[in-house]
Design a protein around this motif. Structure first.
Motif, mmCIF file in Angstrom:
data_model
loop_
_atom_site.group_PDB
_atom_site.id
_atom_site.type_symbol
_atom_site.label_atom_id
_atom_site.label_comp_id
_atom_site.label_asym_id
_atom_site.label_seq_id
_atom_site.Cartn_x
_atom_site.Cartn_y
_atom_site.Cartn_z
ATOM 1 N N LEU C 55 50.009 23.293 -85.824
ATOM 2 C CA LEU C 55 49.344 22.431 -84.940
ATOM 3 C C LEU C 55 49.389 23.032 -83.386
ATOM 4 O O LEU C 55 48.606 22.919 -82.790
ATOM 5 N N LEU C 58 46.118 24.978 -83.571
ATOM 6 C CA LEU C 58 44.925 23.954 -83.512
ATOM 7 C C LEU C 58 45.118 23.323 -81.982
ATOM 8 O O LEU C 58 44.022 22.818 -81.776
ATOM 9 N N LEU C 60 46.939 20.730 -81.490
ATOM 10 C CA LEU C 60 46.959 19.473 -81.778
ATOM 11 C C LEU C 60 48.399 18.866 -81.789
ATOM 12 O O LEU C 60 48.580 17.738 -82.361
ATOM 13 N N LEU C 102 37.184 21.773 -79.026
ATOM 14 C CA LEU C 102 36.312 21.014 -80.013
ATOM 15 C C LEU C 102 35.408 21.508 -80.775
ATOM 16 O O LEU C 102 35.182 21.145 -81.735
ATOM 17 N N ARG C 105 37.628 23.471 -83.487
ATOM 18 C CA ARG C 105 38.246 22.686 -84.721
ATOM 19 C C ARG C 105 37.339 21.985 -85.441
ATOM 20 O O ARG C 105 36.264 21.661 -85.255
ATOM 21 N N GLY C 106 37.407 22.384 -86.858
ATOM 22 C CA GLY C 106 36.428 21.642 -87.569
ATOM 23 C C GLY C 106 35.442 22.863 -88.171
ATOM 24 O O GLY C 106 35.178 22.837 -89.214
ATOM 25 N N LEU C 111 42.040 21.796 -91.171
ATOM 26 C CA LEU C 111 43.367 21.426 -91.443
ATOM 27 C C LEU C 111 43.385 20.121 -92.612
ATOM 28 O O LEU C 111 42.788 19.673 -92.495
ATOM 29 N N THR C 113 46.359 17.871 -94.263
ATOM 30 C CA THR C 113 47.497 17.630 -94.010
ATOM 31 C C THR C 113 48.189 17.183 -95.467
ATOM 32 O O THR C 113 47.481 17.124 -96.507
ATOM 33 N N ILE C 130 33.185 12.403 -94.486
ATOM 34 C CA ILE C 130 32.730 13.849 -94.656
ATOM 35 C C ILE C 130 31.632 14.003 -93.758
ATOM 36 O O ILE C 130 31.380 15.131 -93.133
ATOM 37 N N GLU C 132 30.642 12.880 -91.053
ATOM 38 C CA GLU C 132 31.152 12.905 -89.760
ATOM 39 C C GLU C 132 31.112 14.286 -89.097
ATOM 40 O O GLU C 132 30.354 14.895 -87.948
ATOM 41 N N VAL C 133 31.660 15.416 -90.010
ATOM 42 C CA VAL C 133 32.105 16.792 -89.763
ATOM 43 C C VAL C 133 30.704 17.287 -89.756
ATOM 44 O O VAL C 133 30.577 18.118 -88.856
ATOM 45 N N LEU C 136 28.640 16.592 -86.983
ATOM 46 C CA LEU C 136 29.177 17.137 -85.586
ATOM 47 C C LEU C 136 28.921 18.515 -85.418
ATOM 48 O O LEU C 136 28.381 19.020 -84.585
ATOM 49 N N HIS C 137 29.236 19.300 -86.583
ATOM 50 C CA HIS C 137 29.214 20.718 -86.362
ATOM 51 C C HIS C 137 27.910 21.415 -86.714
ATOM 52 O O HIS C 137 27.514 22.448 -86.428
ATOM 53 N N ILE C 184 36.465 17.673 -96.811
ATOM 54 C CA ILE C 184 36.032 17.748 -95.140
ATOM 55 C C ILE C 184 36.634 18.912 -94.640
ATOM 56 O O ILE C 184 35.892 19.339 -93.987
#
Lengths: 331, 320, 352
Positions: C55, C58, C60, C102, C105-106, C111, C113, C130, C132-133, C136-137, C184
């Protein structure tokens, strides 16, 4: 001499209802026709994955659950024999004293508002084992000493102890009535690795010094192997393989046991590198609606034929001290 | 879902009959004879008897019980004792708009201010903003309604003279499109009186629920995806955090009734709250019973709405 | 390992948590390097700082946590391109702005968990989570993203993908959810995946398949993996190198074969010896006396010294640094490692 505890064909079903208008009753066969013997001063390990019924089995033995059918006989050293399920009040007292349980979670199984002398002293009070406060306290102090804690800590509260120490307190409480049998339900799954070794060693020492039998319930085959003389492997409420520890570990017969062993990560890279892995297909079936026939057939890699899907194999002795419930070994 | 609604409504009918039964016998056990109360000290014995006969009070209790019940089932709530021969329904219809007016505004304010406050406070935990929010919401929930109402009158209306202590808006005007907003000033004090406690409790709940949610693994994972904070909070956290708040807001509709009795007394508003209180004082049993039944019906309907909303927000809740 | 390109160098990470009970000195100088394509396991007991390390890198940490010192030097061209950094050399993650993080990350780091029961948002379908990522990227359209998501679901061996896509997390089993979390984490093909106890909450047989899948996909996507676990069995099975952590720092760092055959830090020795193994049966287990220390008031010097049989005066005063011993690839942080080696050789080499 008869074995200390004889368990024959016990069943424990839980019923519950689903649906709003048309309620249907479902049965969860948590323990479905299980038999075993627990010998004096021996440890029987019960291993299986979550939902296999191992905890229910443990609770049934200490009378937290009443089985639907089957028999549990306790054969005491003085020659008396108690039918645990139909015991009268007097006999029940003896049973409660003789069979104790240590629970999995050392955080929630101790009353946080009681000093540990009350926690450990409670069974002493209930069974009227001490003739006064002073005698009770000296018994508590001796118990604390037995489990490797300082007797002067008896006025402290559970939160002042670490996870491993709390598990020792749970052990002291179980030892208080001088039991012959202790059911240990995942006693080390909530503690750290280095502490786990301390607790396991303590358990073994106590077993020797106090001549007790253990029913050791765990999902960790490594720990069960270390602790047990015999192992029962459970799958969806049934015992699928049962025998001497060495036989189960070195010569597993049931396809499920084989898969379980192959899935167990062993802290030995060279061993891992040569290990043959059996990947089980699919998910653990719904325990409420288990597969017909052999319950393992939906995930089995060694199906014999149609038989597996329709008939449930019985636990049969294939060699001395080694039983398995699988059609492969039926002539 | 339809099955669920039907079942709930079926249960509601049983509940309503039960509530009717209990209210009927309880109110009729109250000391004081409605006929006597309505004629006052000086009414003659004959006149009282006449009225008792007219209202059916001379009949055995079970006959009255049955007669009311059959009328209710036909949608007839009977006639008021106090305002005889006006229909109870008519009285309620007349009083309802004003209570609904300020009640809706109160709940509206209680929601639109509390949720952002709660979210920001949780997000900025232990900062001055958070501490102030916690303090004010603590005060807000502990202030008694009537005291707050009287203080507002004393300070805002009397001392500062900003508004009239008694809302001076013509009956019904507040439900016209323009009046809905222009009447706000006149009704602001009762609205604040009622909204303060609700707002405070919504804020507290949003904050604590939000604090719980932002510690969840899926929030960490949402951040680890690289999502900007706004998305993390508004998309991932808020929807989960709102689940308990929905229940709370539902409850507040019900608390409105208690609040209305006090608030309308303090501000001299002729709404349902006053009607209820007066009906009890004047032994106007038909009105008491009718309002109690309407209230119970409201509870059932609001619970149903909350359940349906729940199922919409949280896919884990299944209604069948 | 064929090529030994470094992906990340973590230097002297110091992280604190400011709690009501006091300052938790969670990380006290964490050092390690990570090669491209390898699986590095960080292993240790509760509170050793293995999750906090992930963390911290990251960035976070919970609000109460703060990384005071340290560098995480990242050698990845793709990341530099995405951030628009043109200077030579590695990028220190701690020097990036929040906005840059930002994008990292991803995209560069992801990560996984521990508990699949809580790591997916219960109110959205797994498909949405799924997609979403990917959106985003990768900046793809809704339709393209969905197509990719379906492909990912297939990659983690959940079938049929279309059915799984529209499921809510509670409709899936623990093993299935963890597969979704894995998909993800890999959606943007990151250079590094942190897997924090990815299988602890799962049953043994499910655990084995999930670990196998993770290992296989990591290779397919050409990512490095930092596997955080307390389970030495999983480490022996899945990792290339192992960093043993104790009370906030890495005390030994070496390939897994050497660690299990010839552990040189007294803590590693104790840890390995204390696990019951089915490959051998012993009457009693070796154990480490005492308990894991409280990190609000950690022991002075080497934090292991109160439980260590080798402890000498210097151990109480000064914390040892991670240094190479015997060969360049075997790093140990212990003042008395020479004595440890001597004792090992006396016993005939092997231990544990």
């Amino acid at each position: 001499m008869k074995p200390l505890l004889e368990v024959n064909n016990i069943k424990k079903y839980f019923s519950f209802q689903r649906g709003i208008l048309r309620k249907k009753t479902f049965y969860l066969k948590a323990v479905d026709d299980i038999s075993f013997n627990l010998e004096r001063k021996k440890t029987l390990g019960v291993v299986g994955e979550s939902g296999c019924g191992k905890t229910t089995l443990g609770k049934t033995l200490v009378n937290l659950h009443k089985p639907e059918s089957g028999s549990i006989n306790l054969n005491l050293d003085d020659g008396t024999s108690i039918d645990v399920i139909n015991a009268n009040d007097d006999e029940m007292k003896t049973v409660r004293r003789t069979i104790q349980m240590v629970f999995q979670d050392p955080h929630s199984s101790l009353n946080p508002r009681w000093p540990i002398k009350n926690i450990i002293g409670e069974p002493i009070d209930i069974l009227k084992m001490a003739s006064g406060r002073r005698e009770k306290e000296s018994m508590v102090m001796k118990l604390l000493n037995d489990v490797g804690l300082k007797p002067e800590h008896m006025n402290r509260y559970p939160h002042e102890f670490s996870g491993g120490q709390r598990q020792r307190i749970g052990m002291a409480r179980a030892l208080a009535p001088k039991p012959d049998i202790i059911v240990l339900d995942e006693p080390t799954s909530a503690v750290d690795v280095s502490v786990q070794a301390q607790v396991l060693n303590l358990l073994k020492e106590l077993q020797k010094s106090k001549s007790m039998s253990y029913l050791f319930i765990s999902h960790d085959l490594g720990v069960v192997h270390h602790m047990s003389n015999e192992i029962a492997v459970m799958y969806l409420g049934q015992v699928v393989e049962y025998g001497d520890t060495d036989k189960i570990i070195n010569d597993p017969l049931h396809p499920y046991t084989k898969a379980l062993l192959s899935a167990l990560p062993v802290p030995d890279p060279e061993f891992e590198a040569h290990k043959k892995r059996i990947i089980l297909k699919g998910q653990l079936p719904d325990a409420i609606n288990p597969p017909k026939g052999c319950r393992f057939h939906t995930r089995c890699a060694e199906l014999v034929g149609e038989k597996c899907k329709h008939d449930c194999p019985a636990l049969k002795e294939v060699s001395k001290g080694h039983k398995v419930a699988c059609w492969i070994y039926e002539e | 879902m339809r099955e669920y609604v039907v079942k709930k409504l079926a249960i509601a009918i049983i509940v309503l009959i039960g509530v009717y039964t209990v209210t009927f016998f309880l109110t009729f056990m109250l000391p004081g004879d409605p006929a006597r109360v309505s004629l006052g000290q000086h009414g003659s014995e004959e006149a009282v008897e006449l009225i008792r006969e007219q209202w059916g009070l001379d009949k055995p209790r079970y006959v009255q019980y049955y007669s009311y019940l059959t009328h209710f089932l036909k949608g007839d709530m009977g006639k008021s004792f106090r305002y005889y021969p006006r229909d109870v329904i008519e009285l309620i219809k007349y009083r309802f708009p004003v209570t609904a007016y300020y009640g809706i505004w109160a709940i509206f304010f209680a929601i639109i201010f509390s949720i952002p406050l709660g979210v920001i406070a949780a997000y900025k935990q232990n900062t001055i903003f958070d501490n102030a929010t916690v303090l004010f919401s603590q005060i807000g929930v502990s202030l008694p309604n009537f005291w707050l109402g009287m203080m507002l009158i004393a300070i805002v209306a009397v001392k500062l003279g900003w508004v009239n202590p008694v809302p001076d808006v013509e009956y019904g005007y507040y439900w016209t499109p323009v009046g809905f907003f222009t009447s706000l000033k006149a009704y602001i004090l009762p609205i604040i009186t009622i909204a303060t406690g609700m707002m405070a409790s919504n804020t507290r709940l949003t904050r604590s629920s939000m604090l719980e949610v932002i510690r969840e693994d899926y929030i960490t994972l949402a951040r680890a995806k690289g999502l900007p904070e706004r998305t993390v909070v508004l998309k991932h956290a808020l929807r989960n955090a709102l689940i308990p708040v929905v229940t709370n807001v539902g409850m507040q509709f019900l608390l409105l009734v208690g609040g209305a009795i006090l608030t309308e007394t303090v501000f001299g508003i002729n709404g349902l709250g006053r009607l209820y209180l007066d009906a009890i004082n004047y032994r106007d049993y038909p009105v008491v019973i009718a309002l109690t039944l309407i209230y119970t019906g409201g509870v059932v309907v609001i619970n149903l709405i909350v359940d349906l909303l729940y199922a919409r927000i949280d896919p884990r809740v299944s209604l069948s | 390992m064929a090529e030994k390109d470094v992906l990340m160098e973590v230097k002297n990470l110091v992280t604190r948590f400011y709690t009501e009970d006091g300052v938790v000195k969670a990380l006290e100088g964490v050092n390690f390097n990570l090669y491209k394509g390898e699986t590095l396991a960080l292993v240790g007991e509760t509170g050793c700082g293995k999750s906090v390390t992930a963390l911290s890198i990251l960035r976070l940490l919970a609000i109460s946590g703060k990384t005071l010192e340290g560098e995480a030097l990242f050698y990845d061209d793709e990341m530099k391109e995405k951030l628009g950094i043109t200077t030579d050399g590695p990028v220190d993650l701690f020097k990036l702005t929040k906005k840059q993080m930002l994008k990292v990350r991803g995209f560069t780091m992801s990560l996984i968990t521990q508990d699949p029961m809580t790591s997916l948002n219960p109110v959205y379908t797994v498909g949405e989570q799924i997609v979403e990522v990917i959106k985003l990227h990768k900046g793809l359209s809704d339709k393209e993203s969905k197509k990719q998501a379906l492909k990912l679901i297939e990659e983690v061996e959940l079938t049929p993908p279309e059915d799984i896509f529209i499921k809510y997390p509670h409709q899936l089993s623990g093993g299935q959810r963890q597969r979704i979390v894995i998909s993800i984490s890999l959606a943007a093909e990151p250079a590094l995946v942190f897997a924090d106890e990815p299988t602890t909450a799962l049953d043994v047989t499910i655990q084995a398949t999930v670990l196998g899948l993770l290992q296989q996909l990591k290779e397919e996507f050409n990512s490095s993996l930092i596997l955080i676990t307390h389970n030495l069995g999983i480490v022996a099975e899945t990792s290339d190198r192992i960093g043993v952590m104790y009370a906030g720092s890495v005390v030994e760092l070496v390939d897994k074969y050497t660690l299990f055959k010839r552990p040189l830090h007294p803590y590693s020795q104790g840890l390995i010896a204390s696990v019951p193994k089915i490959s051998e049966k012993k009457e009693t287990l070796n154990f480490i006396p005492g308990n894991v220390p409280n990190l609000i008031h950690p022991p002075s010097g080497c934090r292991f010294h109160p439980r260590c049989t080798y402890a000498t005066d210097i151990c109480k005063k000064k914390a040892p640094e991670l240094q190479s011993v015997e060969n360049d690839d075997h790093l140990v942080a212990c003042w008395n490692v020479k004595q440890v080696i001597k004792d090992l050789d006396k016993q005939g080499g092997a231990s544990g």
